[in-house]
Design a protein around this motif. Structure first.
Motif, PDB file in Angstrom:
ATOM      1  N   SER A   1       0.855  -1.183   0.000  1.00 18.47           N
ATOM      2  CA  SER A   1       0.000   0.000   0.000  1.00 18.47           C
ATOM      3  C   SER A   1       0.895   1.238   0.000  1.00 18.47           C
ATOM      4  N   ILE A   2       0.312   2.391  -0.212  1.00 14.96           N
ATOM      5  CA  ILE A   2       1.090   3.630  -0.208  1.00 14.96           C
ATOM      6  C   ILE A   2       1.757   3.837   1.141  1.00 14.96           C
ATOM      7  N   GLU A   3       1.018   3.581   2.218  1.00 16.58           N
ATOM      8  CA  GLU A   3       1.580   3.740   3.568  1.00 16.58           C
ATOM      9  C   GLU A   3       2.695   2.739   3.820  1.00 16.58           C
TER      10      GLU A   3
ATOM     11  N   GLU B   1       4.638   1.401   1.577  1.00 22.18           N
ATOM     12  CA  GLU B   1       5.803   1.786   0.779  1.00 22.18           C
ATOM     13  C   GLU B   1       6.600   2.886   1.484  1.00 22.18           C
ATOM     14  N   LYS B   2       5.893   3.847   2.063  1.00 26.18           N
ATOM     15  CA  LYS B   2       6.580   4.901   2.815  1.00 26.18           C
ATOM     16  C   LYS B   2       7.278   4.311   4.042  1.00 26.18           C
TER      17      LYS B   2
END
Length: 231
Positions: free
Chosen positions: A119-121, A123-124
């Motif tokens: 997810s984007i989170e 990946e961060k």
């Protein structure tokens, strides 16, 4: 809120119970089990997680309404149990994914196949972990070693591969339950060609209801497609 839970009609309560029915709860439970038993990180269930969060929010509002309206405490406690179960499954699913990211962060980051599953989170989170771990190792260990051994990923500069990076063990054994009939698959993990070679005696096919212990790699795609689930 404009109307308390005590004013709900039987139809509204039925609609609520349909919304939190076992469909998404079972899907979330299956996603958690699959993620927990799989040696690699699986694609993030974005749509399912979004629905689960929306349902949890509705359940929280309903439990609050029941408490404020003086509704039957027993009924309120049953709804609270549903809420607790949904929260537990969602947190467990997200937690086990973070644990895999922490374990295989460098391998995940260098493989587009795995990065696209985050997810984007996540990946961060992965990028931040790699940066912080790299900085910590550089300051505490690597800077004190000879130049040839200052890599986070390799034992020395002569290493051809990133031999310090842990990778998922795809040949580990898992327990799988068949949800839909699988394709005939070769147990050595080789790809099935367009024309299946029935003369080979090392192929295997699962049918719904089968429960088997097998190597993960040959059935990797069957898990991704939902034909099998892990126990």
């Amino acid at each position: 809120m404009a109307s308390g839970a005590g004013d709900w009609s039987a139809e509204q309560i039925d609609d609520y119970e349909t919304l939190i029915s076992t469909t998404d709860v079972e899907l979330l439970k299956r996603a958690w089990r699959n993620e927990k038993a799989s040696p690699e990180i699986l694609p993030f269930e974005e749509a399912l997680v979004k629905r689960a969060k929306e349902q949890i929010q509705l359940m929280e509002e309903t439990v609050d309404d029941f408490a404020e309206s003086g509704h039957d405490p027993l009924i309120a406690s049953l709804y609270q149990m549903d809420l607790d179960r949904a929260q537990f499954l969602l947190r467990s699913y997200l937690r086990v994914r973070l644990q895999k990211i922490e374990k295989f962060m460098f391998h995940i980051w260098k493989m587009d196949t795995y990065r696209n599953r985050l997810s984007i989170e996540e990946e961060k989170f992965t990028e931040r972990c790699i940066r912080d771990i790299g900085k910590h190792l550089e300051e505490t260990v690597l800077s004190k070693l000879p130049d040839n051994y200052q890599s986070v990923l390799k034992q020395s500069i002569i290493s051809e591969e990133d031999d310090m990076v842990p990778e998922p063990q795809l040949d580990t054994f898992i327990v799988a339950k068949c949800e839909r009939a699988t394709r005939p698959l070769y147990l050595d993990g080789s790809r099935q060609s367009a024309s299946f070679d029935s003369s080979r005696n090392d192929h295997f096919q699962m049918v719904p209801g089968d429960l088997c212990i097998l190597r993960y790699r040959p059935f990797q795609e069957e898990l991704m497609s939902g034909n099998i689930s892990l126990v």
